[in-house]
Write a protein that holds these residues in place. Sequence first.
Motif, PDB file in Angstrom:
ATOM      1  N   THR A 254      -7.096  -6.354  35.874  1.00 41.58           N
ATOM      2  CA  THR A 254      -5.494  -5.394  35.326  1.00 41.58           C
ATOM      3  C   THR A 254      -4.502  -6.066  36.439  1.00 41.58           C
ATOM      4  O   THR A 254      -4.841  -6.356  37.402  1.00 41.58           O
ATOM      5  CB  THR A 254      -5.584  -4.078  35.282  1.00 41.58           C
ATOM      6  OG1 THR A 254      -4.121  -3.730  34.806  1.00 41.58           O
ATOM      7  CG2 THR A 254      -6.007  -3.468  36.611  1.00 41.58           C
ATOM      8  N   ARG A 255      -3.223  -6.216  35.940  1.00 38.69           N
ATOM      9  CA  ARG A 255      -2.380  -6.513  36.791  1.00 38.69           C
ATOM     10  C   ARG A 255      -1.449  -5.334  37.381  1.00 38.69           C
ATOM     11  O   ARG A 255      -0.754  -5.221  38.091  1.00 38.69           O
ATOM     12  CB  ARG A 255      -0.947  -7.212  36.020  1.00 38.69           C
ATOM     13  CG  ARG A 255      -0.539  -6.517  34.939  1.00 38.69           C
ATOM     14  CD  ARG A 255       0.519  -7.485  34.124  1.00 38.69           C
ATOM     15  NE  ARG A 255       1.631  -6.860  34.191  1.00 38.69           N
ATOM     16  CZ  ARG A 255       2.731  -7.520  34.251  1.00 38.69           C
ATOM     17  NH1 ARG A 255       2.678  -8.897  33.774  1.00 38.69           N
ATOM     18  NH2 ARG A 255       3.850  -7.122  34.200  1.00 38.69           N
ATOM     19  N   ARG A 256      -2.113  -4.040  36.868  1.00 40.07           N
ATOM     20  CA  ARG A 256      -1.590  -2.597  37.351  1.00 40.07           C
ATOM     21  C   ARG A 256      -2.484  -2.318  38.598  1.00 40.07           C
ATOM     22  O   ARG A 256      -3.562  -2.371  38.611  1.00 40.07           O
ATOM     23  CB  ARG A 256      -1.683  -1.616  36.152  1.00 40.07           C
ATOM     24  CG  ARG A 256      -1.151  -0.553  36.454  1.00 40.07           C
ATOM     25  CD  ARG A 256      -1.580   0.421  35.040  1.00 40.07           C
ATOM     26  NE  ARG A 256      -1.421   1.904  35.277  1.00 40.07           N
ATOM     27  CZ  ARG A 256      -2.373   2.636  35.647  1.00 40.07           C
ATOM     28  NH1 ARG A 256      -3.455   2.104  35.612  1.00 40.07           N
ATOM     29  NH2 ARG A 256      -2.288   3.815  35.729  1.00 40.07           N
ATOM     30  N   ASP A 257      -1.704  -1.915  39.545  1.00 43.68           N
ATOM     31  CA  ASP A 257      -2.281  -1.358  40.737  1.00 43.68           C
ATOM     32  C   ASP A 257      -2.583  -0.014  40.621  1.00 43.68           C
ATOM     33  O   ASP A 257      -1.706   1.013  40.190  1.00 43.68           O
ATOM     34  CB  ASP A 257      -1.250  -1.549  41.946  1.00 43.68           C
ATOM     35  CG  ASP A 257      -1.979  -0.959  43.345  1.00 43.68           C
ATOM     36  OD1 ASP A 257      -2.846  -0.306  43.169  1.00 43.68           O
ATOM     37  OD2 ASP A 257      -1.305  -1.246  44.232  1.00 43.68           O
ATOM     38  N   PRO A 258      -4.055   0.403  40.509  1.00 40.50           N
ATOM     39  CA  PRO A 258      -4.292   1.671  40.181  1.00 40.50           C
ATOM     40  C   PRO A 258      -4.146   2.748  40.962  1.00 40.50           C
ATOM     41  O   PRO A 258      -3.527   4.121  40.637  1.00 40.50           O
ATOM     42  CB  PRO A 258      -5.892   1.667  39.971  1.00 40.50           C
ATOM     43  CG  PRO A 258      -6.272   0.333  40.396  1.00 40.50           C
ATOM     44  CD  PRO A 258      -4.879  -0.650  40.633  1.00 40.50           C
TER      45      PRO A 258
ATOM     46  N   VAL B  76      -6.445 -16.691  29.151  1.00 33.99           N
ATOM     47  CA  VAL B  76      -6.898 -15.035  29.819  1.00 33.99           C
ATOM     48  C   VAL B  76      -5.705 -14.783  30.589  1.00 33.99           C
ATOM     49  O   VAL B  76      -5.557 -13.587  30.475  1.00 33.99           O
ATOM     50  CB  VAL B  76      -8.008 -15.268  30.500  1.00 33.99           C
ATOM     51  CG1 VAL B  76      -8.413 -14.009  31.243  1.00 33.99           C
ATOM     52  CG2 VAL B  76      -9.393 -15.797  29.632  1.00 33.99           C
ATOM     53  N   LEU B  77      -5.259 -15.554  31.474  1.00 36.21           N
ATOM     54  CA  LEU B  77      -4.151 -15.211  32.358  1.00 36.21           C
ATOM     55  C   LEU B  77      -2.976 -14.539  31.557  1.00 36.21           C
ATOM     56  O   LEU B  77      -2.284 -13.769  31.810  1.00 36.21           O
ATOM     57  CB  LEU B  77      -3.532 -16.446  33.223  1.00 36.21           C
ATOM     58  CG  LEU B  77      -4.638 -16.639  34.224  1.00 36.21           C
ATOM     59  CD1 LEU B  77      -3.991 -17.986  35.133  1.00 36.21           C
ATOM     60  CD2 LEU B  77      -4.898 -15.450  35.238  1.00 36.21           C
TER      61      LEU B  77
ATOM     62  N   GLY C 266      -1.128 -10.847  31.194  1.00 32.40           N
ATOM     63  CA  GLY C 266       0.284 -10.916  31.648  1.00 32.40           C
ATOM     64  C   GLY C 266       0.340 -11.443  33.026  1.00 32.40           C
ATOM     65  O   GLY C 266       1.165 -10.908  33.756  1.00 32.40           O
ATOM     66  N   LEU C 267      -0.515 -12.391  33.492  1.00 30.25           N
ATOM     67  CA  LEU C 267      -0.626 -12.649  34.688  1.00 30.25           C
ATOM     68  C   LEU C 267      -0.124 -14.417  34.965  1.00 30.25           C
ATOM     69  O   LEU C 267      -0.143 -15.001  33.958  1.00 30.25           O
ATOM     70  CB  LEU C 267      -2.100 -12.492  35.506  1.00 30.25           C
ATOM     71  CG  LEU C 267      -2.383 -11.164  35.288  1.00 30.25           C
ATOM     72  CD1 LEU C 267      -3.866 -11.130  35.852  1.00 30.25           C
ATOM     73  CD2 LEU C 267      -1.788 -10.483  36.732  1.00 30.25           C
ATOM     74  N   GLN C 268       0.420 -14.629  36.065  1.00 33.38           N
ATOM     75  CA  GLN C 268       0.639 -16.013  36.484  1.00 33.38           C
ATOM     76  C   GLN C 268       0.097 -16.499  37.586  1.00 33.38           C
ATOM     77  O   GLN C 268      -0.370 -15.527  38.231  1.00 33.38           O
ATOM     78  CB  GLN C 268       2.037 -16.349  36.301  1.00 33.38           C
ATOM     79  CG  GLN C 268       2.778 -15.927  35.164  1.00 33.38           C
ATOM     80  CD  GLN C 268       4.407 -16.175  35.470  1.00 33.38           C
ATOM     81  OE1 GLN C 268       4.794 -16.528  36.472  1.00 33.38           O
ATOM     82  NE2 GLN C 268       5.235 -15.786  34.517  1.00 33.38           N
ATOM     83  N   LYS C 269      -0.121 -17.510  37.927  1.00 34.71           N
ATOM     84  CA  LYS C 269      -0.602 -18.236  39.131  1.00 34.71           C
ATOM     85  C   LYS C 269       0.294 -17.551  40.442  1.00 34.71           C
ATOM     86  O   LYS C 269       1.348 -17.531  40.375  1.00 34.71           O
ATOM     87  CB  LYS C 269      -0.734 -19.608  39.194  1.00 34.71           C
ATOM     88  CG  LYS C 269      -1.643 -20.378  38.254  1.00 34.71           C
ATOM     89  CD  LYS C 269      -1.502 -21.967  37.949  1.00 34.71           C
ATOM     90  CE  LYS C 269      -2.350 -22.412  36.966  1.00 34.71           C
ATOM     91  NZ  LYS C 269      -2.065 -23.678  36.758  1.00 34.71           N
TER      92      LYS C 269
END
Length: 75
Positions: free
Chosen positions: A46-50, A21-22, A26-29
Amino acid sequence: MKSVKILSSGARSELILPEHVLTKLGLQKGDTAYLIKMPDGVVQITRRDPILADQMEAAEAVMAEDRDALRALAK
């Protein structure tokens, strides 16, 4: 559909996401993820800061609209 557990860690709770899922997000620890509650009640991760994305969009609109004035100020 896969379920995930919410674990207690002291005074906070942790949602443990599987590695795949990470990867899909597109996420990492250690990365920061943002949770957005949608109008229908669904929560989006999301990894995007809205907030930053909205600010950048507004800045780009100003830069496009006032390009000549900004060039003059840059001199």
